[in-house]
Design a protein around this motif. Sequence first.
Motif, PDB file in Angstrom:
ATOM      1  N   UNK A 214       0.820  -1.215   0.000  1.00  0.00           N
ATOM      2  CA  UNK A 214       0.000   0.000   0.000  1.00  0.00           C
ATOM      3  C   UNK A 214       0.856   1.269   0.000  1.00  0.00           C
ATOM      4  N   UNK A 215       2.174   1.131   0.130  1.00  0.00           N
ATOM      5  CA  UNK A 215       3.052   2.295   0.346  1.00  0.00           C
ATOM      6  C   UNK A 215       3.832   2.666  -0.907  1.00  0.00           C
ATOM      7  N   UNK A 216       4.338   3.891  -0.898  1.00  0.00           N
ATOM      8  CA  UNK A 216       5.206   4.352  -1.980  1.00  0.00           C
ATOM      9  C   UNK A 216       6.627   3.825  -1.751  1.00  0.00           C
ATOM     10  N   UNK A 217       7.410   3.774  -2.836  1.00  0.00           N
ATOM     11  CA  UNK A 217       8.782   3.260  -2.741  1.00  0.00           C
ATOM     12  C   UNK A 217       9.639   4.028  -1.730  1.00  0.00           C
ATOM     13  N   UNK A 218       9.601   5.378  -1.686  1.00  0.00           N
ATOM     14  CA  UNK A 218      10.441   6.083  -0.701  1.00  0.00           C
ATOM     15  C   UNK A 218      10.127   5.698   0.748  1.00  0.00           C
ATOM     16  N   UNK A 219       8.840   5.527   1.061  1.00  0.00           N
ATOM     17  CA  UNK A 219       8.453   5.142   2.428  1.00  0.00           C
ATOM     18  C   UNK A 219       8.946   3.729   2.733  1.00  0.00           C
ATOM     19  N   UNK A 223      11.469   3.384   5.787  1.00  0.00           N
ATOM     20  CA  UNK A 223      10.887   2.893   7.037  1.00  0.00           C
ATOM     21  C   UNK A 223      10.684   1.381   7.089  1.00  0.00           C
ATOM     22  N   UNK A 224      10.353   0.769   5.964  1.00  0.00           N
ATOM     23  CA  UNK A 224       9.981  -0.651   6.000  1.00  0.00           C
ATOM     24  C   UNK A 224      11.185  -1.593   5.885  1.00  0.00           C
ATOM     25  N   UNK A 225      12.213  -1.182   5.156  1.00  0.00           N
ATOM     26  CA  UNK A 225      13.397  -2.036   5.046  1.00  0.00           C
ATOM     27  C   UNK A 225      14.028  -2.285   6.426  1.00  0.00           C
ATOM     28  N   UNK A 226      14.151  -1.243   7.293  1.00  0.00           N
ATOM     29  CA  UNK A 226      14.667  -1.519   8.643  1.00  0.00           C
ATOM     30  C   UNK A 226      13.794  -2.499   9.438  1.00  0.00           C
ATOM     31  N   UNK A 227      12.455  -2.417   9.263  1.00  0.00           N
ATOM     32  CA  UNK A 227      11.564  -3.354   9.957  1.00  0.00           C
ATOM     33  C   UNK A 227      11.779  -4.781   9.433  1.00  0.00           C
ATOM     34  N   UNK A 228      11.916  -4.893   8.117  1.00  0.00           N
ATOM     35  CA  UNK A 228      12.206  -6.192   7.516  1.00  0.00           C
ATOM     36  C   UNK A 228      13.521  -6.754   8.052  1.00  0.00           C
ATOM     37  N   UNK A 229      14.529  -5.906   8.107  1.00  0.00           N
ATOM     38  CA  UNK A 229      15.849  -6.344   8.585  1.00  0.00           C
ATOM     39  C   UNK A 229      15.762  -6.854  10.026  1.00  0.00           C
ATOM     40  N   UNK A 249       7.806  -8.577  -1.356  1.00  0.00           N
ATOM     41  CA  UNK A 249       6.961  -7.372  -1.425  1.00  0.00           C
ATOM     42  C   UNK A 249       7.819  -6.109  -1.582  1.00  0.00           C
ATOM     43  N   UNK A 250       8.915  -6.035  -0.825  1.00  0.00           N
ATOM     44  CA  UNK A 250       9.810  -4.872  -0.930  1.00  0.00           C
ATOM     45  C   UNK A 250      10.423  -4.806  -2.326  1.00  0.00           C
ATOM     46  N   UNK A 251      10.910  -5.941  -2.812  1.00  0.00           N
ATOM     47  CA  UNK A 251      11.559  -5.974  -4.128  1.00  0.00           C
ATOM     48  C   UNK A 251      10.583  -5.617  -5.245  1.00  0.00           C
ATOM     49  N   UNK A 252       9.295  -5.924  -5.047  1.00  0.00           N
ATOM     50  CA  UNK A 252       8.299  -5.585  -6.064  1.00  0.00           C
ATOM     51  C   UNK A 252       7.938  -4.102  -6.048  1.00  0.00           C
ATOM     52  N   UNK A 253       8.124  -3.446  -4.892  1.00  0.00           N
ATOM     53  CA  UNK A 253       7.801  -2.016  -4.798  1.00  0.00           C
ATOM     54  C   UNK A 253       9.006  -1.153  -5.178  1.00  0.00           C
ATOM     55  N   UNK A 254      10.191  -1.533  -4.725  1.00  0.00           N
ATOM     56  CA  UNK A 254      11.405  -0.754  -5.009  1.00  0.00           C
ATOM     57  C   UNK A 254      11.851  -1.041  -6.447  1.00  0.00           C
TER      58      UNK A 254
END
Length: 396
Positions: A214-219, A223-229, A249-254
């Motif tokens: 649901x989020x944009x790539x910059x967000x 914010x989300x990559x650190x949570x994933x890590x 999901x991250x790789x599909x958005x970034x």
Amino acid sequence: MADAPSANDELYPIAVLIDELKHDDVLLRLNAIHRLSTIALALGPERTREELIPFLDGQTAPYAPPPGQNLTPLAESVEDEDEVLVALSEELGSFIEYVGGPQYGHVLLSPLENLAAIEEPAVRDKAVESLNKICQDLSSQQIEEYFIPLTIRLSKADWFTSKVSGCGLYTAPYKKISPQVQESLRTQFGLLVHDETPMVRRQSATNLSKFIKEMTAPVVIEEMIPLFQHLAQDDQDSVRLLTVEILIAIAEVVPKDQQSSHSVLLTSLRSLIEDKSWRVRYMIADRFEKIAKAVDDETVSRDLIPAFVKLLKDNEAEVRTAIAGQIPGFCSLVDRDTLLKDIMSSVEDLVSDPSQHVRAALGTQISGLAPILGKQETIDHLLPMFLQMLKDEFPE
């Protein structure tokens, strides 16, 4: 001429249903739950909002039944009957039309919030499903005034059961609220990711992959990559295995051209591929084609081709079975020379794998390589494999 029906006559079927809601027989109560819409239609939208919903919410209701009928909160009578509460959770999800339409949909949130805090997972899951269904029909104002505070209350509750339900309520409202409220939701979700209870972290990991979409790539990057890590380094393998979907999901958005600049993604991918837990490696193997499609070509050639070969030789039969199911899909993403030079020999080794399940998985997938290899290579490589599998001691 027949007498006009009295008020008591009109309320009699309602009183019967209310009696059934309090009955000792579970089947009668279930039947009554499925007929709640009958009560609502008889009462009309206003009385349904003001009397029936508070009754279902376990509050003291102003409804005065016919003489001899005693109205008590539903929670008292079905406290331990999970089957009934699941049915109630489901019914409430489709109750908007009976309370007067979407503009009054928020009145249904309170009983569902209570149901979302119950210990039984089946009840909580159905309550969360209904809450998200209702959310789709609410206005942005209703969501910010009623739905978001409910989500925050569950997420901040003392008991993990409420927090687990809270994890599932972030995605549905996200795009319908202001940027400021979105930011506060992301902050609160981050607290769930860092929760001390493994059950909450598991549920946050399960829902983070949906939330990210649901989020944009910059967000996502900030914010989300650190949570994933954080989740990918969790000491519980039951949490780490869920991060595979988050990575996808991250790789599909970034965008692919930006992925290489976020080295933490590649580092985490390598760690998951090498994870000491076979269950984590199984999840990587089972999603291998999706991972390959989501990352850039350089990552596929540098990291995923060696990882694919390694997983084909994994110590655990379950992992080899999962990766065997990815053979045609992944191999279609690499060039034919690389397939023949780096991968094919390891695929051929699976024909004589000690596990019949691995051989069976290979047998169902191997024909998918023929269009990729071409006629001559199929004859040279696949035909001997087919012939050997036809002689397998397990005919399946």
